[in-house]
Design an enzyme around this catalytic site. Sequence first.
Site, PDB file in Angstrom:
ATOM      1  N   ILE A  91       0.891  -1.154   0.000  1.00 17.65           N
ATOM      2  CA  ILE A  91       0.000   0.000   0.000  1.00 17.65           C
ATOM      3  C   ILE A  91       0.934   1.209   0.000  1.00 17.65           C
ATOM      4  O   ILE A  91       1.896   1.266   0.765  1.00 17.65           O
ATOM      5  CB  ILE A  91      -0.950  -0.005   1.221  1.00 17.65           C
ATOM      6  CG1 ILE A  91      -1.842   1.246   1.263  1.00 17.65           C
ATOM      7  CG2 ILE A  91      -0.203  -0.139   2.540  1.00 17.65           C
ATOM      8  CD1 ILE A  91      -2.931   1.185   2.370  1.00 17.65           C
ATOM      9  N   SER A  92       0.690   2.173  -0.897  1.00 17.74           N
ATOM     10  CA  SER A  92       1.605   3.309  -1.033  1.00 17.74           C
ATOM     11  C   SER A  92       1.683   4.109   0.262  1.00 17.74           C
ATOM     12  O   SER A  92       0.756   4.118   1.073  1.00 17.74           O
ATOM     13  CB  SER A  92       1.139   4.238  -2.155  1.00 17.74           C
ATOM     14  OG  SER A  92       1.032   3.538  -3.375  1.00 17.74           O
ATOM     15  N   GLN A  93       2.798   4.813   0.412  1.00 14.90           N
ATOM     16  CA  GLN A  93       2.994   5.735   1.536  1.00 14.90           C
ATOM     17  C   GLN A  93       1.926   6.832   1.471  1.00 14.90           C
ATOM     18  O   GLN A  93       1.638   7.347   0.386  1.00 14.90           O
ATOM     19  CB  GLN A  93       4.393   6.335   1.379  1.00 14.90           C
ATOM     20  CG  GLN A  93       4.790   7.309   2.450  1.00 14.90           C
ATOM     21  CD  GLN A  93       6.154   7.939   2.156  1.00 14.90           C
ATOM     22  OE1 GLN A  93       6.917   7.443   1.328  1.00 14.90           O
ATOM     23  NE2 GLN A  93       6.445   9.018   2.844  1.00 14.90           N
TER      24      GLN A  93
END
Length: 212
Positions: free
Chosen positions: A58-60
């Site tokens: 999951i992206s930052q």
Amino acid sequence: MYEIERKELVDSLRRKGIKDEAVLSAMEKVERHLFVPEAVRPHAYEDIALPIGYGQTISQPYTVAVMTEQLKLKPGQKVLEIGTGSGYQAAILLEMGLKVYTIERQPEIYLRTQKLFDKLGLRILMKLGDGTIGWEQYAPYDGIIVTAGSPAIPEKLKKQLAIGGRLVIPVGDRVSQTLTILTKLDENKFDVEKIPQFAFVPLIGREGWKEK
Ligand code: SAH
């Protein structure tokens, strides 16, 4: 749950330069902890990427905020996301009042996130397949966001963008990418902006990387 943690995360995004209030308010509402595996839930409100299984992340939150801000979309507009993953980015776009279409290539991730959207009552249209060829059926899109790193900009995505629309895509090698933002001026004319130094998992497909 986690209201204080979410508020602190949004404050940190403000300090890091995110200004769009619509983005910040969506990020204060969407419960990121629901989109990550239980094992990493205590870290859901740290500004870091987290593993979601099958080698994906999951992206930052900062990256989600920058990309969403760069789309410059208004409620009611149509957005296409390539790389559904956990579904968090799509949920942020939905919270902002957009019509959201999203494509994921990994069947296990696709099915898991489809269940989550159902459970949370999120009306997001999903498709299983190679997002580098876009989703012709609902084109043109006012915005297209690619949440995996690509060696180049897929032609089909440029075609499926509406005039005046923006395509936000990380372009580079497998390790690091430049966030590239195209604005479609007319059918064959694009304005280009770049923001350096992002790190995404690879975009795999016909106009992306080969599977290793
Ligand atoms: N937006 C996601 C980020 C997930 S990581 C989130 O909010 O969690 C990127 C995702 O892109 C992975 O799930 C990966 O399987 C997927 N992906 C990679 N290549 C793809 C392609 N060609 N088409 C669709 N999805 C792709």
